[in-house]
Motif scaffolding. Structure first.
Motif, PDB file in Angstrom:
ATOM      1  N   GLN A 217       0.813  -1.217   0.000  1.00 30.18           N
ATOM      2  CA  GLN A 217       0.000   0.000   0.000  1.00 30.18           C
ATOM      3  C   GLN A 217       0.847   1.268   0.000  1.00 30.18           C
ATOM      4  O   GLN A 217       0.447   2.284  -0.566  1.00 30.18           O
ATOM      5  N   CYS A 218       2.032   1.198   0.626  1.00 28.91           N
ATOM      6  CA  CYS A 218       2.910   2.365   0.734  1.00 28.91           C
ATOM      7  C   CYS A 218       4.341   1.924   0.424  1.00 28.91           C
ATOM      8  O   CYS A 218       5.154   1.743   1.328  1.00 28.91           O
ATOM      9  N   PRO A 219       4.668   1.735  -0.860  1.00 30.89           N
ATOM     10  CA  PRO A 219       5.967   1.173  -1.229  1.00 30.89           C
ATOM     11  C   PRO A 219       7.170   2.032  -0.855  1.00 30.89           C
ATOM     12  O   PRO A 219       8.288   1.515  -0.793  1.00 30.89           O
ATOM     13  N   GLU A 220       6.972   3.334  -0.596  1.00 23.18           N
ATOM     14  CA  GLU A 220       8.096   4.205  -0.260  1.00 23.18           C
ATOM     15  C   GLU A 220       8.426   4.193   1.220  1.00 23.18           C
ATOM     16  O   GLU A 220       9.498   4.663   1.635  1.00 23.18           O
ATOM     17  N   ALA A 221       7.528   3.696   2.058  1.00 25.66           N
ATOM     18  CA  ALA A 221       7.691   3.795   3.512  1.00 25.66           C
ATOM     19  C   ALA A 221       8.401   2.565   4.073  1.00 25.66           C
ATOM     20  O   ALA A 221       8.292   1.457   3.539  1.00 25.66           O
ATOM     21  N   TYR A 222       9.122   2.774   5.200  1.00 24.80           N
ATOM     22  CA  TYR A 222       9.689   1.653   5.950  1.00 24.80           C
ATOM     23  C   TYR A 222       8.563   0.721   6.373  1.00 24.80           C
ATOM     24  O   TYR A 222       7.553   1.155   6.920  1.00 24.80           O
ATOM     25  N   SER A 223       8.751  -0.570   6.172  1.00 25.71           N
ATOM     26  CA  SER A 223       7.710  -1.511   6.574  1.00 25.71           C
ATOM     27  C   SER A 223       8.113  -2.350   7.782  1.00 25.71           C
ATOM     28  O   SER A 223       7.264  -2.848   8.508  1.00 25.71           O
ATOM     29  N   TYR A 224       9.446  -2.522   7.984  1.00 25.17           N
ATOM     30  CA  TYR A 224       9.933  -3.198   9.197  1.00 25.17           C
ATOM     31  C   TYR A 224      11.380  -2.793   9.405  1.00 25.17           C
ATOM     32  O   TYR A 224      11.941  -2.012   8.626  1.00 25.17           O
ATOM     33  N   ALA A 225      12.018  -3.289  10.456  1.00 28.01           N
ATOM     34  CA  ALA A 225      13.299  -2.744  10.912  1.00 28.01           C
ATOM     35  C   ALA A 225      14.395  -2.758   9.859  1.00 28.01           C
ATOM     36  O   ALA A 225      15.225  -1.852   9.817  1.00 28.01           O
ATOM     37  N   TYR A 226      14.432  -3.782   8.991  1.00 27.77           N
ATOM     38  CA  TYR A 226      15.538  -3.896   8.038  1.00 27.77           C
ATOM     39  C   TYR A 226      15.079  -3.633   6.603  1.00 27.77           C
ATOM     40  O   TYR A 226      15.491  -4.318   5.668  1.00 27.77           O
ATOM     41  N   ASP A 227      14.290  -2.593   6.447  1.00 31.54           N
ATOM     42  CA  ASP A 227      13.760  -2.190   5.151  1.00 31.54           C
ATOM     43  C   ASP A 227      14.492  -0.952   4.623  1.00 31.54           C
ATOM     44  O   ASP A 227      13.956  -0.219   3.795  1.00 31.54           O
ATOM     45  N   ASP A 228      15.719  -0.712   5.110  1.00 22.01           N
ATOM     46  CA  ASP A 228      16.449   0.522   4.831  1.00 22.01           C
ATOM     47  C   ASP A 228      16.634   0.808   3.350  1.00 22.01           C
ATOM     48  O   ASP A 228      16.469   1.939   2.895  1.00 22.01           O
ATOM     49  N   ASN A 229      17.023  -0.210   2.578  1.00 27.61           N
ATOM     50  CA  ASN A 229      17.446   0.039   1.207  1.00 27.61           C
ATOM     51  C   ASN A 229      16.313   0.440   0.283  1.00 27.61           C
ATOM     52  O   ASN A 229      16.552   0.878  -0.842  1.00 27.61           O
ATOM     53  N   LYS A 230      15.070   0.332   0.734  1.00 28.18           N
ATOM     54  CA  LYS A 230      13.936   0.721  -0.106  1.00 28.18           C
ATOM     55  C   LYS A 230      13.113   1.838   0.520  1.00 28.18           C
ATOM     56  O   LYS A 230      11.979   2.080   0.102  1.00 28.18           O
ATOM     57  N   SER A 231      13.687   2.550   1.496  1.00 30.43           N
ATOM     58  CA  SER A 231      12.868   3.513   2.230  1.00 30.43           C
ATOM     59  C   SER A 231      13.606   4.767   2.666  1.00 30.43           C
ATOM     60  O   SER A 231      12.963   5.718   3.105  1.00 30.43           O
ATOM     61  N   THR A 232      14.933   4.798   2.621  1.00 35.82           N
ATOM     62  CA  THR A 232      15.691   5.949   3.094  1.00 35.82           C
ATOM     63  C   THR A 232      15.974   6.898   1.939  1.00 35.82           C
ATOM     64  O   THR A 232      16.549   6.492   0.923  1.00 35.82           O
ATOM     65  N   PHE A 233      15.591   8.155   2.109  1.00 33.08           N
ATOM     66  CA  PHE A 233      15.760   9.179   1.086  1.00 33.08           C
ATOM     67  C   PHE A 233      16.826  10.182   1.538  1.00 33.08           C
ATOM     68  O   PHE A 233      17.024  10.385   2.739  1.00 33.08           O
ATOM     69  N   THR A 234      17.500  10.814   0.581  1.00 32.91           N
ATOM     70  CA  THR A 234      18.552  11.771   0.909  1.00 32.91           C
ATOM     71  C   THR A 234      18.431  13.016   0.044  1.00 32.91           C
ATOM     72  O   THR A 234      17.911  12.964  -1.084  1.00 32.91           O
ATOM     73  N   CYS A 235      18.914  14.127   0.586  1.00 23.65           N
ATOM     74  CA  CYS A 235      19.079  15.374  -0.171  1.00 23.65           C
ATOM     75  C   CYS A 235      20.444  15.969   0.151  1.00 23.65           C
ATOM     76  O   CYS A 235      20.887  15.918   1.306  1.00 23.65           O
ATOM     77  N   LYS A 236      21.085  16.528  -0.837  1.00 23.44           N
ATOM     78  CA  LYS A 236      22.287  17.319  -0.614  1.00 23.44           C
ATOM     79  C   LYS A 236      21.862  18.672  -0.087  1.00 23.44           C
ATOM     80  O   LYS A 236      20.968  19.313  -0.628  1.00 23.44           O
ATOM     81  N   ARG A 237      22.508  19.120   0.973  1.00 19.52           N
ATOM     82  CA  ARG A 237      22.092  20.353   1.639  1.00 19.52           C
ATOM     83  C   ARG A 237      22.516  21.597   0.866  1.00 19.52           C
ATOM     84  O   ARG A 237      23.541  21.617   0.193  1.00 19.52           O
ATOM     85  N   SER A 238      21.680  22.628   0.980  1.00 17.41           N
ATOM     86  CA  SER A 238      22.073  23.973   0.618  1.00 17.41           C
ATOM     87  C   SER A 238      21.924  24.810   1.886  1.00 17.41           C
ATOM     88  O   SER A 238      21.584  24.277   2.940  1.00 17.41           O
ATOM     89  N   PRO A 239      22.174  26.123   1.863  1.00 25.51           N
ATOM     90  CA  PRO A 239      22.204  26.879   3.127  1.00 25.51           C
ATOM     91  C   PRO A 239      20.936  26.829   3.968  1.00 25.51           C
ATOM     92  O   PRO A 239      20.995  26.940   5.183  1.00 25.51           O
ATOM     93  N   SER A 240      19.763  26.651   3.351  1.00 26.69           N
ATOM     94  CA  SER A 240      18.531  26.713   4.150  1.00 26.69           C
ATOM     95  C   SER A 240      17.511  25.704   3.638  1.00 26.69           C
ATOM     96  O   SER A 240      16.537  26.063   2.983  1.00 26.69           O
ATOM     97  N   PRO A 241      17.703  24.426   3.939  1.00 30.28           N
ATOM     98  CA  PRO A 241      16.790  23.406   3.426  1.00 30.28           C
ATOM     99  C   PRO A 241      15.418  23.474   4.088  1.00 30.28           C
ATOM    100  O   PRO A 241      15.282  23.881   5.237  1.00 30.28           O
TER     101      PRO A 241
END
Length: 249
Positions: A217-241
């Protein structure tokens, strides 16, 4: 005069480098956001406030900050909430939310990966409200890929399809959907004991693959403790994110 200039400069720098989170309540009912800084980090807004339907409120955090946010429902004047309660108080003041809750999680300017923000929406502690996190400005892609500085979350109401054994009800209505760990308190489902490693805690090996129900139902969300590789998102920072958090997107 010099002191005033330096104070003004410090305030400007502090504002420039603050992380902004704009919290939006798109639900047709009141939501009480709960906020908790990780150990050694501040808790903005003393941990919570009321947000009526259609309202929004912006909070700021330290430049380097780690913490979580969730939405509480059905809170009364005493501060007790039907879901996400943090100890019968509107300002959670360092207390976390009682599962099951949908969690938004951040690590801004991770000291292990300088200049990068990490964020996710987690159903590891169950589900109570649809939630979405969206980068909205001052953020940059971090190399490409499906988890690179894009929106993530759980926009559907999992309560409508929650298995009976995971349901949390109030007055006959399903108000939240428990995780298997919360429902059964079993080492297999909780990824603990001899199951506390990714290799020994695979949801596909469980007696019932409850995380897959969340993931479908929510493929982007963590579903259990070791679901990191399909749920963690990143952004490169700029001065005021800045990021939007929307309940009921």
């Amino acid at each position: 005069m010099k002191l005033k200039f330096l104070l003004s400069l410090c305030l400007t720098i502090g504002i420039t480098h603050a992380n902004r989170i704009n919290i939006i309540n798109n639900c047709p009912f009141t939501v009480w956001p709960g906020i908790l800084g990780s150990p050694n980090f501040e808790t903005p807004e003393n941990g919570g406030f009321q947000l009526d339907a259609g309202q929004s409120r912006e909070i700021t955090t330290q430049e380097q900050w780690s913490g979580r946010m969730w939405g509480r429902t059905g809170c009364d004047e005493s501060g007790h909430c039907v879901t996400g309660d943090c100890g019968n108080k509107i300002e959670c003041a360092g207390a976390g939310g009682v599962p099951p809750v949908t969690l938004g999680e951040w690590t801004f300017d991770d000291p292990n990966v300088p200049g990068v923000d990490f964020y996710d929406v987690s159903l590891v502690d169950g589900f109570n409200l649809p939630m979405r996190i969206t980068p909205t400005g001052g953020n940059e892609p971090n190399g490409g890929g499906p988890y690179d500085c894009t929106s993530t979350g759980c926009p559907v109401n999992i309560n409508d399809n929650c298995p009976g054994e995971l349901q949390q009800t109030d007055g006959g209505s399903v108000v939240a959907c428990k995780s298997a760990c919360e429902a059964f308190n079993d080492d297999v489902y909780c990824c603990r004991g001899e199951h506390n490693q990714p290799e020994t805690c695979r949801s596909s090996d469980w007696p019932v693959n409850y995380p897959q129900m969340f993931k479908d139902q929510c493929p982007e969300a963590y579903s259990y403790a070791y679901d990191d590789n399909k749920s963690t998102f990143t952004c490169k920072r700029s001065p005021s994110p800045s990021y939007d958090v929307t309940f009921c997107p």
